[in-house]
Design a protein around this motif. Structure first.
Motif, mmCIF file in Angstrom:
data_model
loop_
_atom_site.group_PDB
_atom_site.id
_atom_site.type_symbol
_atom_site.label_atom_id
_atom_site.label_comp_id
_atom_site.label_asym_id
_atom_site.label_seq_id
_atom_site.Cartn_x
_atom_site.Cartn_y
_atom_site.Cartn_z
ATOM 1 N N VAL A 11 0.839 -1.199 0.000
ATOM 2 C CA VAL A 11 0.000 0.000 0.000
ATOM 3 C C VAL A 11 0.881 1.261 0.000
ATOM 4 O O VAL A 11 0.625 2.232 -0.719
ATOM 5 N N ILE A 12 1.936 1.227 0.802
ATOM 6 C CA ILE A 12 2.879 2.355 0.836
ATOM 7 C C ILE A 12 3.481 2.584 -0.551
ATOM 8 O O ILE A 12 3.614 3.719 -1.015
ATOM 9 N N THR A 13 3.828 1.494 -1.241
ATOM 10 C CA THR A 13 4.387 1.607 -2.590
ATOM 11 C C THR A 13 3.389 2.263 -3.539
ATOM 12 O O THR A 13 3.762 3.127 -4.353
ATOM 13 N N LYS A 14 2.115 1.879 -3.459
ATOM 14 C CA LYS A 14 1.087 2.479 -4.307
ATOM 15 C C LYS A 14 0.978 3.977 -4.056
ATOM 16 O O LYS A 14 0.861 4.774 -4.994
ATOM 17 N N ILE A 15 1.005 4.387 -2.801
ATOM 18 C CA ILE A 15 0.891 5.808 -2.455
ATOM 19 C C ILE A 15 2.110 6.586 -2.955
ATOM 20 O O ILE A 15 1.984 7.648 -3.578
ATOM 21 N N ASN A 16 3.298 6.019 -2.699
ATOM 22 C CA ASN A 16 4.530 6.748 -3.056
ATOM 23 C C ASN A 16 4.746 6.831 -4.565
ATOM 24 O O ASN A 16 5.385 7.761 -5.060
ATOM 25 N N THR A 17 4.193 5.846 -5.306
ATOM 26 C CA THR A 17 4.289 5.888 -6.770
ATOM 27 C C THR A 17 3.571 7.109 -7.333
ATOM 28 O O THR A 17 3.976 7.668 -8.360
ATOM 29 N N GLU A 18 2.533 7.573 -6.657
ATOM 30 C CA GLU A 18 1.747 8.714 -7.132
ATOM 31 C C GLU A 18 2.169 10.033 -6.489
ATOM 32 O O GLU A 18 1.507 11.057 -6.667
ATOM 33 N N SER A 19 3.254 10.026 -5.721
ATOM 34 C CA SER A 19 3.622 11.232 -4.959
ATOM 35 C C SER A 19 3.958 12.416 -5.853
ATOM 36 O O SER A 19 3.825 13.571 -5.437
ATOM 37 N N GLY A 20 4.402 12.133 -7.093
ATOM 38 C CA GLY A 20 4.692 13.242 -7.995
ATOM 39 C C GLY A 20 3.453 14.064 -8.297
ATOM 40 O O GLY A 20 3.554 15.273 -8.564
ATOM 41 N N THR A 21 2.290 13.426 -8.256
ATOM 42 C CA THR A 21 1.016 14.130 -8.493
ATOM 43 C C THR A 21 0.391 14.615 -7.192
ATOM 44 O O THR A 21 -0.082 15.746 -7.092
ATOM 45 N N THR A 22 0.427 13.756 -6.178
ATOM 46 C CA THR A 22 -0.295 14.065 -4.944
ATOM 47 C C THR A 22 0.491 14.950 -3.988
ATOM 48 O O THR A 22 -0.100 15.629 -3.132
ATOM 49 N N GLY A 23 1.800 14.913 -4.070
ATOM 50 C CA GLY A 23 2.614 15.683 -3.134
ATOM 51 C C GLY A 23 2.640 15.071 -1.745
ATOM 52 O O GLY A 23 2.943 15.754 -0.759
ATOM 53 N N VAL A 24 2.331 13.762 -1.654
ATOM 54 C CA VAL A 24 2.276 13.081 -0.351
ATOM 55 C C VAL A 24 3.010 11.743 -0.454
ATOM 56 O O VAL A 24 2.850 11.014 -1.434
ATOM 57 N N VAL A 25 3.813 11.442 0.561
ATOM 58 C CA VAL A 25 4.457 10.133 0.643
ATOM 59 C C VAL A 25 4.042 9.456 1.944
ATOM 60 O O VAL A 25 3.679 10.122 2.923
ATOM 61 N N ALA A 26 4.121 8.111 1.945
ATOM 62 C CA ALA A 26 3.708 7.337 3.117
ATOM 63 C C ALA A 26 4.892 6.581 3.688
ATOM 64 O O ALA A 26 5.845 6.232 2.987
ATOM 65 N N SER A 27 4.845 6.326 4.993
ATOM 66 C CA SER A 27 5.844 5.497 5.662
ATOM 67 C C SER A 27 5.136 4.759 6.806
ATOM 68 O O SER A 27 3.969 5.012 7.100
ATOM 69 N N TYR A 28 5.841 3.842 7.467
ATOM 70 C CA TYR A 28 5.224 3.018 8.504
ATOM 71 C C TYR A 28 6.143 2.921 9.702
ATOM 72 O O TYR A 28 7.349 2.669 9.568
ATOM 73 N N SER A 29 5.596 3.125 10.891
ATOM 74 C CA SER A 29 6.337 2.982 12.135
ATOM 75 C C SER A 29 6.058 1.595 12.692
ATOM 76 O O SER A 29 4.948 1.328 13.182
ATOM 77 N N GLU A 30 7.046 0.718 12.588
ATOM 78 C CA GLU A 30 6.864 -0.675 13.025
ATOM 79 C C GLU A 30 6.577 -0.758 14.520
ATOM 80 O O GLU A 30 5.725 -1.535 14.969
ATOM 81 N N THR A 31 7.281 0.050 15.309
ATOM 82 C CA THR A 31 7.117 -0.045 16.760
ATOM 83 C C THR A 31 5.742 0.445 17.201
ATOM 84 O O THR A 31 5.140 -0.109 18.122
ATOM 85 N N GLU A 32 5.240 1.512 16.536
ATOM 86 C CA GLU A 32 3.929 2.060 16.914
ATOM 87 C C GLU A 32 2.794 1.423 16.141
ATOM 88 O O GLU A 32 1.618 1.609 16.497
ATOM 89 N N LYS A 33 3.139 0.702 15.052
ATOM 90 C CA LYS A 33 2.147 0.140 14.139
ATOM 91 C C LYS A 33 1.243 1.237 13.581
ATOM 92 O O LYS A 33 0.016 1.092 13.527
ATOM 93 N N LYS A 34 1.850 2.334 13.181
ATOM 94 C CA LYS A 34 1.090 3.470 12.674
ATOM 95 C C LYS A 34 1.580 3.877 11.284
ATOM 96 O O LYS A 34 2.780 3.872 11.007
ATOM 97 N N LEU A 35 0.610 4.206 10.431
ATOM 98 C CA LEU A 35 0.893 4.705 9.091
ATOM 99 C C LEU A 35 1.013 6.225 9.144
ATOM 100 O O LEU A 35 0.238 6.892 9.828
ATOM 101 N N ILE A 36 2.012 6.767 8.423
ATOM 102 C CA ILE A 36 2.277 8.213 8.469
ATOM 103 C C ILE A 36 2.289 8.759 7.045
ATOM 104 O O ILE A 36 2.966 8.209 6.161
ATOM 105 N N PHE A 37 1.514 9.848 6.820
ATOM 106 C CA PHE A 37 1.546 10.565 5.545
ATOM 107 C C PHE A 37 2.333 11.868 5.748
ATOM 108 O O PHE A 37 2.093 12.583 6.731
ATOM 109 N N THR A 38 3.251 12.184 4.816
ATOM 110 C CA THR A 38 4.066 13.397 4.936
ATOM 111 C C THR A 38 4.051 14.155 3.609
ATOM 112 O O THR A 38 4.151 13.550 2.530
ATOM 113 N N SER A 39 3.930 15.458 3.700
ATOM 114 C CA SER A 39 3.954 16.287 2.488
ATOM 115 C C SER A 39 5.375 16.307 1.903
ATOM 116 O O SER A 39 6.362 16.301 2.637
ATOM 117 N N THR A 40 5.454 16.285 0.566
ATOM 118 C CA THR A 40 6.770 16.377 -0.089
ATOM 119 C C THR A 40 7.221 17.814 -0.249
ATOM 120 O O THR A 40 8.351 18.066 -0.670
#
Length: 527
Positions: A160-189
């Motif tokens: 899912v992160i790969t799908k989001i980051n593939t479109e970051s050139g259009t959306t201006g948003v990238v995703a990452s994952y915190s394994e310890t917190e088990k939380k998904l993070i969206f960050t503006s480019t």
């Protein structure tokens, strides 16, 4: 060669081939001498051209000594490189720069949103499939452009992160994952006013909320300091972006701003390393004459000059081996490669021995450097007075010797006089080094430069240039010898044909006489 048959001793029993060859060997002696002379002149031409190349290298090594900018070279230094470092990239206008305060630049920070923890116990890691019934879709963007993202049951958190980051050139948003917190993070480019994160269409309420195991919720944030919109609530922790802050440095009382901690100002490149406030000290940037650079430019020329005159003196003193003429093709065929190499080394030796043109080049260069420059400070009007003299050892053949202490002192304490001594131009507009007024008034840099140009022109007239049509004296001589060789070879062909005709006629006559003698013998024996 003649046409028709050759009779080679059939009647006479003579070895005609050998006889003709020996006769022709004698006839070829003048041709051999011409060919050897042509080869010798070609070697001489190459030696003159090699000399010209050396003079060109010498001229290149001293071209800077004609220019006043060479003697105004400067260097800069900082009194505290731990706080402010500096290098020269242009021509600073001041001799010092006092820095009384520094604020370091702070980079802009992008905004991000951290969603609630993934709570499905079956998702043991980011590479585990979400599972049946957990597929959903949502749209992500920056408020201006967006892309829909489809999450399938067979997806993993990482896919899912790969799908989001593939479109970051259009959306201006990238995703990452915190394994310890088990939380998904969206960050503006992006940073600044236009850096937004907008999520819509996610199943975050009603019956569909259970299917959103990634806990992606609808909402948007704006990174402008005054928040325009915040709809993430408890399902998304918003971290606001921060605008960057420029560096500010006070130089000689004037505040300069820069987006980064490295910037250029008044020919100087500043690198800010540590902040300090007004009243807590200062850093001074000093500009001073780069005596080492000036000294090295002069030394470069002196070293090259010594190298060139050593080579030229070697050429005019080189031993001539008169018994070693250029080898002919037949001679080379009878010799081994090493024998040919040794022979030709001796044959080429002394090609410019006692050459008047090379000797003249050496004399003129030496005079150009040692004669006094008129119209300058009388205490600095010769090379010896600034710390460069001719070697006292006659075996050095005019080698220049630098007194480093004296030369550096002259550059440090009397730079204007040293500069004038090298760069002074004559009031006379003449263009040749034979012009006495111009010669005497010209600084050493200009004088030796003009002299080298004149010498190179003479050598080119003598031996030509490999990049031009060779109309030089040697070039024409070599061409004339070539024409003589061609004409003589035609003449040798005619001579050889004549010999063969003569021997053929002799063989025919002997054959005829033998036939008549046989007939008479038969007649007498029959009676």
């Amino acid at each position: 060669m003649i046409s028709g048959l050759r009779f080679s001793g059939l009647a006479s029993g003579m070895d005609t081939e050998t006889i003709v060859k020996k006769l022709m060997d004698a006839e070829r002696l003048p041709l051999n001498k011409m060919m050897q002379k042509k080869q010798t002149q070609e070697w001489q031409r190459d030696a003159y051209r090699e000399t010209n190349t050396m003079l060109l290298g010498l001229r290149t090594s001293m071209e800077k000594l004609r220019l006043q900018s060479t003697f105004t070279q400067s260097k800069v230094s900082s009194t505290d490189t731990a706080k402010v470092d500096v290098s020269k990239v242009g021509n600073p206008s001041l001799s010092s720069y006092n820095i009384t305060s520094v604020e370091l630049a702070e980079p802009a920070q992008p905004a991000s949103v951290k969603f609630a923890a993934v709570d499905d116990p079956s998702l043991t890691d980011a590479n585990t499939q979400l599972g049946t019934g957990n597929g959903f879709s949502f749209t992500i963007g920056n408020g201006t452009s967006s892309k829909p993202i489809t999450v399938a049951d067979t997806d993993t958190i990482n896919s899912v992160i790969t799908k989001i980051n593939t479109e970051s050139g259009t959306t201006g948003v990238v995703a990452s994952y915190s394994e310890t917190e088990k939380k998904l993070i969206f960050t503006s480019t992006k940073t600044g006013d236009s850096a937004n994160i907008v999520v819509s269409g996610a199943p975050t309420d009603g019956a569909n909320v259970a299917t959103n195991v990634l806990k992606i919720v609808n909402g948007s944030i704006d990174t402008v300091p005054v928040l325009n919109t915040d709809t993430y609530g408890s399902n998304g922790t918003v971290v606001y972006g921060e605008d960057g802050d420029n560096a500010r440095i006070t130089i000689n009382g004037t505040q300069i701003e820069s987006a980064t901690n490295t910037f250029t100002y008044d020919g100087l490149k500043f690198t800010l390393k540590e902040a300090f406030a007004t009243g807590s000290g200062s850093v001074t940037i000093n500009k001073e004459t780069d005596t080492d650079a000036i000294f090295n430019d002069i030394k470069t020329f002196v070293d090259k000059y010594n190298e060139v005159i050593a080579s030229l003196n070697g050429k005019i003193d080189e031993k001539k081996y008169r018994d070693f003429n250029p080898l002919l093709a037949e001679q080379k065929e009878a010799m081994k490669d090493k024998e040919i190499e040794i022979w030709e080394e001796k044959a080429k030796s002394g090609l410019l021995r006692n050459d008047s043109m090379i000797s003249n080049v050496l004399v003129k260069m030496r005079n150009s450097l040692t004669n006094m420059v008129s119209g300058v400070n009388s205490s600095f009007d010769t090379l010896s007075e600034i710390g460069i003299k001719t070697s006292d050892n006659y075996k050095d053949n005019g080698k220049l010797v630098i007194d480093e202490t004296k030369l550096k002192a002259a550059i440090t304490n009397n730079l204007d006089d040293v500069k004038t001594f090298f760069t002074k131009t004559s009031s006379d507009t003449g263009t040749t080094v034979t012009n006495t007024t111009k010669y005497n008034e010209s600084g050493i840099g200009w004088r030796i430069y003009d002299q080298l140009n004149a010498s190179m022109k003479e050598l080119t007239a003598k031996a030509g240039s490999s990049t031009t049509v060779d109309n030089s004296l040697l070039g024409k001589s070599i061409g004339n010898i070539g024409d003589q060789i061609n004409a003589f070879e035609d003449r040798l062909t005619q001579i050889e044909n004549r010999y063969w005709r003569q021997f053929t006629e002799m063989e025919k006559a002997i054959s005829k006489a033998n036939s008549q003698s046989g007939w008479l013998s038969q007649q007498f024996s029959g009676g």
